[in-house]
Design an enzyme around this catalytic site. Structure first.
Site, mmCIF file in Angstrom:
data_model
loop_
_atom_site.group_PDB
_atom_site.id
_atom_site.type_symbol
_atom_site.label_atom_id
_atom_site.label_comp_id
_atom_site.label_asym_id
_atom_site.label_seq_id
_atom_site.Cartn_x
_atom_site.Cartn_y
_atom_site.Cartn_z
ATOM 1 N N HIS A 1 -1.350 5.045 9.075
ATOM 2 C CA HIS A 1 -1.087 3.886 8.222
ATOM 3 C C HIS A 1 -0.728 4.364 6.825
ATOM 4 O O HIS A 1 -0.879 5.541 6.499
ATOM 5 C CB HIS A 1 -2.312 2.967 8.214
ATOM 6 C CG HIS A 1 -1.991 1.525 8.071
ATOM 7 N ND1 HIS A 1 -2.604 0.713 7.138
ATOM 8 C CD2 HIS A 1 -1.112 0.731 8.732
ATOM 9 C CE1 HIS A 1 -2.116 -0.515 7.244
ATOM 10 N NE2 HIS A 1 -1.217 -0.534 8.212
ATOM 11 N N THR B 1 -1.781 4.293 3.654
ATOM 12 C CA THR B 1 -2.592 5.008 2.667
ATOM 13 C C THR B 1 -2.909 6.441 3.098
ATOM 14 O O THR B 1 -2.591 7.384 2.382
ATOM 15 C CB THR B 1 -3.843 4.180 2.339
ATOM 16 O OG1 THR B 1 -3.429 2.885 1.868
ATOM 17 C CG2 THR B 1 -4.679 4.845 1.274
ATOM 18 N N HIS C 1 -1.212 -9.797 -1.218
ATOM 19 C CA HIS C 1 -1.816 -8.956 -2.238
ATOM 20 C C HIS C 1 -1.839 -9.688 -3.577
ATOM 21 O O HIS C 1 -1.124 -10.677 -3.783
ATOM 22 C CB HIS C 1 -1.032 -7.654 -2.391
ATOM 23 C CG HIS C 1 -1.125 -6.778 -1.192
ATOM 24 N ND1 HIS C 1 -0.417 -5.594 -1.079
ATOM 25 C CD2 HIS C 1 -1.832 -6.887 -0.042
ATOM 26 C CE1 HIS C 1 -0.680 -5.033 0.080
ATOM 27 N NE2 HIS C 1 -1.528 -5.791 0.731
ATOM 28 N N SER D 1 0.799 -1.228 0.000
ATOM 29 C CA SER D 1 0.000 0.000 0.000
ATOM 30 C C SER D 1 0.827 1.271 0.000
ATOM 31 O O SER D 1 0.316 2.334 -0.334
ATOM 32 C CB SER D 1 -0.930 0.014 1.221
ATOM 33 O OG SER D 1 -1.951 -0.951 1.099
ATOM 34 N N ASP E 1 -5.807 0.583 -4.260
ATOM 35 C CA ASP E 1 -4.352 0.700 -4.376
ATOM 36 C C ASP E 1 -3.735 -0.565 -4.955
ATOM 37 O O ASP E 1 -2.710 -0.503 -5.659
ATOM 38 C CB ASP E 1 -3.732 1.037 -3.008
ATOM 39 C CG ASP E 1 -4.196 0.111 -1.897
ATOM 40 O OD1 ASP E 1 -3.668 0.228 -0.775
ATOM 41 O OD2 ASP E 1 -5.115 -0.724 -2.114
ATOM 42 N N ASP F 1 -8.588 -4.650 3.033
ATOM 43 C CA ASP F 1 -7.280 -5.306 2.922
ATOM 44 C C ASP F 1 -7.026 -6.249 4.097
ATOM 45 O O ASP F 1 -6.564 -7.380 3.925
ATOM 46 C CB ASP F 1 -6.222 -4.197 2.857
ATOM 47 C CG ASP F 1 -4.811 -4.713 2.864
ATOM 48 O OD1 ASP F 1 -4.144 -4.573 3.901
ATOM 49 O OD2 ASP F 1 -4.363 -5.254 1.835
ATOM 50 N N GLU G 1 -10.474 6.619 2.772
ATOM 51 C CA GLU G 1 -10.006 5.246 2.587
ATOM 52 C C GLU G 1 -10.855 4.257 3.373
ATOM 53 O O GLU G 1 -11.088 4.456 4.582
ATOM 54 C CB GLU G 1 -8.552 5.091 3.039
ATOM 55 C CG GLU G 1 -8.003 3.686 2.763
ATOM 56 C CD GLU G 1 -6.878 3.238 3.682
ATOM 57 O OE1 GLU G 1 -6.709 3.797 4.775
ATOM 58 O OE2 GLU G 1 -6.159 2.287 3.289
#
Lengths: 518, 232
Positions: A193, A195, A482, A130, A398, A357, A352
């Site tokens: 975090h 993002t 991911h 990310s 993302d 995720d 966000e």
């Protein structure tokens, strides 16, 4: 061994003045500092390549675009890990929760007129995390693994503040601030975090969220501190920041107000929530629970910081269990828009859905899908609250995950359940699809993660539609990874027509930048 | 014999074979009502772990319970269950790594860990006694999952006096050394659930930190012992 990815044969390597400058600086400083090791994996692009490519893309797109291209306001929604399979399954789930087959449903942003695919690789990752992906979205440059809003020449774990500053990439939030716009950041993850952090911080390591995370003697400011100690323009501009991560802003001597026994994690003794208030004026506010949040009057609160959990906020489905109560993503988006839209010069907001995720990493599809539906709700609220003639809304992810929708389930089959296919003969009932060992399987699954089983179980004995169910995975990993495939970009409003075709992820920044007309 | 419930497995969690974390076997379901919560106390146990083909390891474990906290302190690790309005959450401390890992109530739910407070508070789920034989007095024996158990139960304090678990990985023998219902002896290690000099991780971040050696090791242990597994 160093791996240099070869340049594309059709694109000559351009001159790289940044490299020459850095080489000179390295020479001057080399007597004192040891030379940094070269990265093991390097993409062929220069820092300027990223920006130039993005500018070319929007310039060419603008020549053929129809409709207005200038926006007064921009909202960038990011579903962290919200790949296309996640979108598909979430739309079906939402539809089925409303009593319909589900496949014909559309999430709010799936009604947007402009759609593209976004390539999410980073400078050094085929499948990225990310940090460089949000750096791409918010600065217009692809970057290195784990780095936030610094260029790909930044040495890993660089602790010299001046060096990091020399590599810093201005974010769209910072640019908007410099041009007099109001700004805001909302996330269900920690505000520090990767993002949300990329919108205001510059750091070679995404994990440096509080000073206690920094290596000893490191001169780089931690991310929480960077939220407070922003430039004068951003300090004036950043009106609202809502999310989780309270302990990163509180000293270790201070107990968490919601969870007795949990303390802050700052070693420097600073209470950054108090500093937010003291540095933003008399009517600046800090809230940490739902009641305080609800009591905030947007008209009377020029600056608002909300930190609703010591770490990440609750998954949307678990929010009701939060002891002190916390707002939903939709409620936070609403409050942010109520505060920002008072600014006549316009505004930029980043929102966000940060925990799609996390649920995928845990192999728990239902929580990921429910958080995706909540993101759709937040977008719908933004659509209702903004004028499409003056506000560009972009919704994207993302990166993706290894989440899959498989088998031949019949129309309307429970998306969370076992695959039941269309009968071969009319009049026959639907029946379970079976693997070659005669066992049923779920529609949803993962390519890797904690759902791996050495021997497949008989799933008719369990409940795959249960909230906590972990879908099967093909490769055993403690945490699912991911996914590297492209993600979708949806756009509505002025400048949205620039979103088209197959895009590099960092071109999304250039679309927003072009729309603002900076 | 039906497989132990997840509740039972959590109650056994604190007794995991050294150096492993709590294990679980195939989950079943139990609809038996929970017993009333036991009185606060502290206890010390001698724990002997005999792994297959390895020399025995002997440690002293200290156990604390009250209305808001259940803690099991081992020399290298510490497990503290905390209860508040959000539910039950967990903090694990790994002294060799100087790392504290937070598992929020929501994260535990995502991992499908049902933290039954009364089971954790007694180190052995009393409801499992019904699945064991009772050869005499407060002595019990039998099989639960893939383990053979022998247990001497203290019904007044609702704690094991002795507990032997023989499983595929080895044998754990717990022998209670002392119990403190009021003042805890000063030489007993205190539970310190929030070490501010340790690195602190949120278990929800493990997916983003899969390259971290500590996270990799911890994930592998959790998977091996059933904490991050398929639902059934």
């Amino acid at each position: 061994m160093t791996t240099t990815v070869p340049a594309h044969p059709s694109r000559p390597r351009p001159p790289q003045p940044w490299r020459r400058l850095l080489a000179v600086l390295a020479l001057l400083g080399s007597a004192a500092a040891p030379a940094a090791e070269a990265p093991a994996v390097r993409g062929p692009e220069s820092v300027q390549d990223w920006y130039a490519g993005g500018q070319r893309f929007v310039h060419e797109a603008a020549r053929q675009a129809r409709g207005p291209l200038r926006a007064r306001n921009v909202i960038l929604f990011v579903g962290d890990g919200m790949g296309i399979s996640t979108l598909t399954a979430a739309r079906i789930l939402e539809g089925q929760r409303h009593g319909r087959p589900g496949e014909e449903n559309r999430l709010s942003f799936e009604t947007f007129p402009h759609v593209a695919l976004s390539k999410t690789y980073s400078w050094d990752q085929q499948t990225a995390d990310s940090a460089p992906t949000m750096t791409a979205l918010i600065t217009g440059h692809k970057a290195r693994e784990a780095m936030l809003s610094v260029d790909h020449l930044t040495p890993r774990n660089e602790c010299d503040a001046a060096t990091v500053q020399a590599h810093a990439l201005k974010s769209l939030l910072e640019l908007a601030a410099e041009h007099g716009k109001a700004t805001g950041v909302v996330s269900t993850a920690r505000l520090t975090h990767a993002t949300p952090g990329a919108t205001y911080a510059h750091t070679p390591m995404r994990d440096w969220e509080a000073d206690s995370n920094l290596p000893a003697g490191c001169g780089v400011k931690d991310i929480a501190r960077q939220l407070i100690e922003v430039s004068p323009a951003v300090r004036q501009s950043l009106r609202v920041a809502l999310g989780g991560g309270r302990t990163y802003f509180l000293p270790k001597t201070q107990e968490d107000p919601e969870y007795p026994g949990t303390r802050g994690r700052r070693n420097d003794g600073r209470d950054l929530t108090a500093e937010w208030r003291s540095s933003r004026g008399a009517h600046a506010a800090y809230v940490w629970n739902k009641a305080q949040f609800d009591a905030i009057d947007p008209a009377a609160t020029p600056y608002l910081l909300g930190l609703f959990e010591p770490s990440h906020m609750q998954y949307d489905v678990d929010r009701a269990r939060d002891p002190a109560g916390e707002p939903s993503l939709t409620e936070m988006t609403t409050k942010a828009l109520e505060m920002l839209r008072r600014h006549r010069q316009g505004w930029f907001l980043h929102v966000e859905a940060g925990r799609i995720d996390h649920a995928h990493h845990a192999g728990n599809a239902q929580r990921a899908l429910l958080d995706t539906i909540e993101l759709s709700n937040a977008v719908r609220r933004a659509m209702e609250m903004t004028d499409p003639a003056e506000t560009l809304i972009i919704v994207t992810a993302d990166h993706s995950h290894t989440f899959t929708i498989a088998g031949y389930p019949h129309r309307g089959n429970d998306i969370l359940g076992l695959v039941r296919d269309v009968p071969d003969v009319d009049g026959q009932p639907v029946a379970l699809s079976k693997d070659r060992n005669g066992l049923p399987y779920t529609t949803l699954g993962y390519q890797n993660g904690p759902g791996y089983r050495v021997t497949r179980p008989d799933l008719t004995r369990g409940d795959p539609t249960a909230l906590d169910y972990l879908q099967e995975a093909a490769v055993p990993l403690g945490s699912e990874t991911h996914g590297g495939e492209d993600v979708a970009v949806f756009a509505r409003g002025p400048g949205a027509s620039l979103v088209h075709g197959s895009m590099e992820e960092h071109w999304v920044f250039h679309v927003m930048h072009r729309a603002f007309g900076f | 014999m039906a497989a132990p419930s997840r509740r039972a497995l959590l109650a056994l969690a604190a007794l995991a074979a050294l150096p492993f974390l709590p294990d679980r076997s195939t989950a079943g379901s139990s609809h038996e009502p929970a017993a009333a919560e036991p009185a606060p106390l502290a206890a010390q146990y001698r724990a002997v772990w005999q792994g297959a083909g390895r020399p025995a390891r002997t440690e002293t474990w200290t156990f604390y319970r009250d209305a808001q906290r259940i803690a099991l302190l081992k020399p290298q690790e510490q497990e503290v269950w905390l209860r508040d309005r959000s539910g039950v959450r967990l903090q694990r401390l790994f002294h060799a790594d100087r790392t504290l890992v937070d598992y929020s109530a929501g994260e535990l739910r995502t991992l499908r860990i049902e933290a039954e407070w009364s089971a954790l508070a007694t180190l052995f789920d009393e409801r499992l006694l019904a699945r064991l034989r009772r050869p005499r007095g407060d002595h019990w024996a039998g099989r639960l999952g893939d383990e053979r158990l022998t247990l001497q139960w203290d019904p007044q304090r609702r704690l094991p006096v002795t507990l032997v678990r023989q499983g595929p990985h080895g044998t754990l023998t717990l022998t209670r050394l002392a119990v403190a219902a009021g003042m805890v002896p000063p030489h007993w290690p205190p539970p310190t659930p929030d070490r501010d000099d340790y690195d602190r991780l949120d278990a929800a971040d493990f997916g983003d930190r899969a390259d971290d050696p500590f996270v990799r090791r911890l994930l592998a242990r959790e998977v091996r012992l059933g904490w991050r597994q398929h639902a059934d």
